[in-house]
Design a protein around this motif. Structure first.
Motif, PDB file in Angstrom:
ATOM      1  N   PHE A  18     -72.762  73.833 -14.412  1.00 58.60           N
ATOM      2  CA  PHE A  18     -72.215  72.712 -15.181  1.00 58.60           C
ATOM      3  C   PHE A  18     -72.609  71.418 -14.462  1.00 58.60           C
ATOM      4  CE2 PHE A  18     -69.130  69.500 -16.253  1.00 58.60           C
ATOM      5  CZ  PHE A  18     -68.823  69.706 -17.586  1.00 58.60           C
ATOM      6  N   GLY A  19     -73.463  70.598 -15.079  1.00 62.50           N
ATOM      7  CA  GLY A  19     -73.997  69.436 -14.378  1.00 62.50           C
ATOM      8  C   GLY A  19     -73.830  68.118 -15.100  1.00 62.50           C
ATOM      9  N   GLY A  20     -73.948  67.050 -14.325  1.00 66.72           N
ATOM     10  CA  GLY A  20     -73.846  65.703 -14.866  1.00 66.72           C
ATOM     11  C   GLY A  20     -74.977  64.816 -14.393  1.00 66.72           C
ATOM     12  N   ALA A  21     -74.749  63.517 -14.447  1.00 62.60           N
ATOM     13  CA  ALA A  21     -75.802  62.538 -14.185  1.00 62.60           C
ATOM     14  C   ALA A  21     -76.432  62.669 -12.803  1.00 62.60           C
ATOM     15  CB  ALA A  21     -75.240  61.127 -14.364  1.00 62.60           C
ATOM     16  N   GLY A  22     -75.638  63.116 -11.818  1.00 61.36           N
ATOM     17  CA  GLY A  22     -76.158  63.247 -10.463  1.00 61.36           C
ATOM     18  C   GLY A  22     -77.311  64.224 -10.351  1.00 61.36           C
ATOM     19  N   VAL A  23     -77.442  65.126 -11.302  1.00 59.72           N
ATOM     20  CA  VAL A  23     -78.543  66.081 -11.295  1.00 59.72           C
ATOM     21  C   VAL A  23     -79.872  65.363 -11.537  1.00 59.72           C
ATOM     22  CG1 VAL A  23     -79.539  68.078 -12.480  1.00 59.72           C
ATOM     23  CG2 VAL A  23     -77.075  67.987 -12.052  1.00 59.72           C
ATOM     24  N   SER A  24     -79.836  64.312 -12.333  1.00 58.27           N
ATOM     25  CA  SER A  24     -81.073  63.630 -12.716  1.00 58.27           C
ATOM     26  C   SER A  24     -81.400  62.383 -11.893  1.00 58.27           C
ATOM     27  CB  SER A  24     -81.011  63.251 -14.204  1.00 58.27           C
ATOM     28  OG  SER A  24     -80.983  64.406 -15.001  1.00 58.27           O
ATOM     29  N   THR A  25     -80.457  61.944 -11.058  1.00 59.34           N
ATOM     30  CA  THR A  25     -80.739  60.739 -10.268  1.00 59.34           C
ATOM     31  C   THR A  25     -81.916  60.959  -9.319  1.00 59.34           C
ATOM     32  OG1 THR A  25     -79.021  61.411  -8.684  1.00 59.34           O
ATOM     33  CG2 THR A  25     -78.404  59.793 -10.365  1.00 59.34           C
ATOM     34  N   GLU A  26     -82.077  62.195  -8.845  1.00 59.82           N
ATOM     35  CA  GLU A  26     -83.194  62.493  -7.943  1.00 59.82           C
ATOM     36  C   GLU A  26     -84.526  62.569  -8.686  1.00 59.82           C
ATOM     37  OE1 GLU A  26     -82.008  65.577  -4.853  1.00 59.82           O
ATOM     38  OE2 GLU A  26     -80.187  65.394  -6.056  1.00 59.82           O
ATOM     39  N   SER A  27     -84.443  62.478 -10.009  1.00 57.91           N
ATOM     40  CA  SER A  27     -85.658  62.387 -10.824  1.00 57.91           C
ATOM     41  C   SER A  27     -85.909  60.946 -11.253  1.00 57.91           C
ATOM     42  CB  SER A  27     -85.525  63.293 -12.059  1.00 57.91           C
ATOM     43  OG  SER A  27     -85.499  64.651 -11.699  1.00 57.91           O
ATOM     44  N   GLY A  28     -85.095  60.017 -10.717  1.00 56.13           N
ATOM     45  CA  GLY A  28     -85.295  58.599 -10.998  1.00 56.13           C
ATOM     46  C   GLY A  28     -84.541  58.069 -12.199  1.00 56.13           C
ATOM     47  N   LEU A 188     -66.801  64.530 -13.021  1.00 60.03           N
ATOM     48  CA  LEU A 188     -65.797  65.157 -13.883  1.00 60.03           C
ATOM     49  C   LEU A 188     -64.861  64.111 -14.482  1.00 60.03           C
ATOM     50  CD1 LEU A 188     -64.851  68.400 -11.909  1.00 60.03           C
ATOM     51  CD2 LEU A 188     -66.319  68.191 -13.927  1.00 60.03           C
ATOM     52  N   ALA A 189     -65.453  62.943 -14.813  1.00 56.40           N
ATOM     53  CA  ALA A 189     -64.653  61.838 -15.344  1.00 56.40           C
ATOM     54  C   ALA A 189     -64.806  61.675 -16.854  1.00 56.40           C
ATOM     55  CB  ALA A 189     -65.047  60.533 -14.653  1.00 56.40           C
ATOM     56  N   VAL A 190     -65.799  62.352 -17.437  1.00 54.68           N
ATOM     57  CA  VAL A 190     -66.060  62.197 -18.866  1.00 54.68           C
ATOM     58  C   VAL A 190     -65.419  63.340 -19.646  1.00 54.68           C
ATOM     59  CG1 VAL A 190     -67.844  62.068 -20.644  1.00 54.68           C
ATOM     60  CG2 VAL A 190     -68.226  60.999 -18.422  1.00 54.68           C
ATOM     61  N   TYR A 191     -64.516  62.980 -20.510  1.00 53.21           N
ATOM     62  CA  TYR A 191     -63.850  63.986 -21.358  1.00 53.21           C
ATOM     63  C   TYR A 191     -64.348  63.865 -22.804  1.00 53.21           C
ATOM     64  CZ  TYR A 191     -60.713  65.264 -17.594  1.00 53.21           C
ATOM     65  OH  TYR A 191     -60.220  65.753 -16.412  1.00 53.21           O
ATOM     66  N   PRO A 192     -64.343  64.952 -23.563  1.00 56.38           N
ATOM     67  CA  PRO A 192     -63.745  66.246 -23.231  1.00 56.38           C
ATOM     68  C   PRO A 192     -64.611  67.170 -22.378  1.00 56.38           C
ATOM     69  CG  PRO A 192     -64.655  66.349 -25.425  1.00 56.38           C
ATOM     70  CD  PRO A 192     -64.851  64.920 -24.957  1.00 56.38           C
ATOM     71  N   ALA A 193     -65.839  66.787 -22.064  1.00 55.08           N
ATOM     72  CA  ALA A 193     -66.744  67.687 -21.345  1.00 55.08           C
ATOM     73  C   ALA A 193     -66.132  68.227 -20.049  1.00 55.08           C
ATOM     74  CB  ALA A 193     -68.052  66.959 -21.044  1.00 55.08           C
ATOM     75  N   SER A 195     -63.198  68.829 -19.237  1.00 53.48           N
ATOM     76  CA  SER A 195     -62.103  69.779 -19.433  1.00 53.48           C
ATOM     77  C   SER A 195     -62.591  71.211 -19.604  1.00 53.48           C
ATOM     78  CB  SER A 195     -61.264  69.374 -20.650  1.00 53.48           C
ATOM     79  OG  SER A 195     -62.026  69.474 -21.841  1.00 53.48           O
ATOM     80  N   PHE A 196     -63.889  71.382 -19.855  1.00 52.95           N
ATOM     81  CA  PHE A 196     -64.427  72.722 -20.076  1.00 52.95           C
ATOM     82  C   PHE A 196     -64.297  73.608 -18.834  1.00 52.95           C
ATOM     83  CE2 PHE A 196     -67.624  71.458 -23.644  1.00 52.95           C
ATOM     84  CZ  PHE A 196     -66.559  70.957 -24.373  1.00 52.95           C
ATOM     85  N   VAL A 197     -64.249  72.977 -17.665  1.00 53.05           N
ATOM     86  CA  VAL A 197     -64.170  73.723 -16.402  1.00 53.05           C
ATOM     87  C   VAL A 197     -62.918  74.597 -16.361  1.00 53.05           C
ATOM     88  CG1 VAL A 197     -64.026  73.469 -13.891  1.00 53.05           C
ATOM     89  CG2 VAL A 197     -65.505  71.961 -15.207  1.00 53.05           C
ATOM     90  N   GLN A 198     -61.880  74.193 -17.055  1.00 55.85           N
ATOM     91  CA  GLN A 198     -60.618  74.936 -17.013  1.00 55.85           C
ATOM     92  C   GLN A 198     -60.734  76.336 -17.628  1.00 55.85           C
ATOM     93  OE1 GLN A 198     -57.887  72.545 -19.276  1.00 55.85           O
ATOM     94  NE2 GLN A 198     -58.719  73.165 -21.251  1.00 55.85           N
ATOM     95  N   TYR A 199     -61.801  76.582 -18.364  1.00 56.97           N
ATOM     96  CA  TYR A 199     -61.986  77.896 -18.987  1.00 56.97           C
ATOM     97  C   TYR A 199     -62.534  78.936 -18.021  1.00 56.97           C
ATOM     98  CZ  TYR A 199     -61.140  75.537 -23.408  1.00 56.97           C
ATOM     99  OH  TYR A 199     -60.556  74.808 -24.423  1.00 56.97           O
TER     100      TYR A 199
END
Length: 233
Positions: A18-28, A188-193, A195-199
């Protein structure tokens, strides 16, 4: 910590990332909420306003000026994180990638099962007839229009818009059924995305992020995710 992470992956059968923006920062690609991110730059309107459905409807030309300047990074290439996840899927270990990113870099690296919660810049469609267009059609000047004369809109989830139901269902099911969940590059600040971790019901919850998160995880690594995955095999 790298050794423990490797061991956890090796002894798992169904890994979900489960990934967010930090995954792509290393791609510029800039992180919206980092110190140098879009949310800390100055525009005539806040990015949250520009990237809203209402703004798109009322100020379409300004929306596209911002969108083309700040959302399209078509020269970006997959980094060590994207590549490792694709390899893990090919090896039969990874069952899905759930991403908040819209850049398509996971697919570019070779990942097949990708749930794009917020859509993708690579998919665009006519609001009148539904005809699909590639991202190339969205470049250049002026408003992107269809051959039928209708407006072409990117399949990116704007503020005030709901997430795609099928994508939600697929992501939630993948998380609920996996035996290892890796959360990476997200506040993990953007909802509802978020919240999916709780599953997730397993016992191998890993968090890899530069800044500390208030998550009760089995393993926490405070580092850039690409740097971490580059050390795995």
């Amino acid at each position: 910590m790298i050794e423990r992470l490797q061991q956890m992956i090796d002894t798992s059968e169904k890994v979900v990332f489960f990934g967010g923006a930090g995954v792509s920062t290393e791609s510029g690609i800039p992180d919206f909420r980092s110190v140098d991110g879009l949310y800390n730059q100055h525009y005539a309107y806040p990015p949250e306003t520009i990237l809203s459905h209402t703004f798109y409807e009322k100020n379409t030309a300004e929306f596209y000026r911002f969108y083309r300047e700040k959302m399209l990074y078509l020269d970006a290439q997959p980094n060590a994180c994207h590549r490792y996840l694709a390899q893990l899927e090919q090896a039969g270990k990874l069952t899905a990638v759930v991403t908040q990113n819209i850049d398509g870099l996971h697919q570019k690296a070779g990942s097949k099962q990708v749930y794009e919660l917020h859509g993708s810049v690579h998919r665009n469609h006519c609001l009148r007839c539904g005809k699909a267009y590639t991202v190339t059609h969205m470049q250049g000047d002026g408003l992107p229009t269809c051959s039928c004369g209708g407006a072409v809109k990117p399949d990116v989830v704007l503020y005030e818009e709901g997430l795609d139901e099928a994508t939600i269902e697929g992501a939630v099911n993948a998380i609920a059924q996996c035996d290892m969940l890796i959360i990476g590059g997200t506040s993990l600040a953007v909802y509802p995305a978020a919240s999916f971790v709780q599953y997730y019901r397993g016992k191998k919850l890993v968090v890899i992020n530069k800044s500390k998160l208030q998550v009760n995880a089995d393993l926490v690594i405070d580092d850039a995710i690409g740097a971490v995955f580059a050390q795995l095999h």
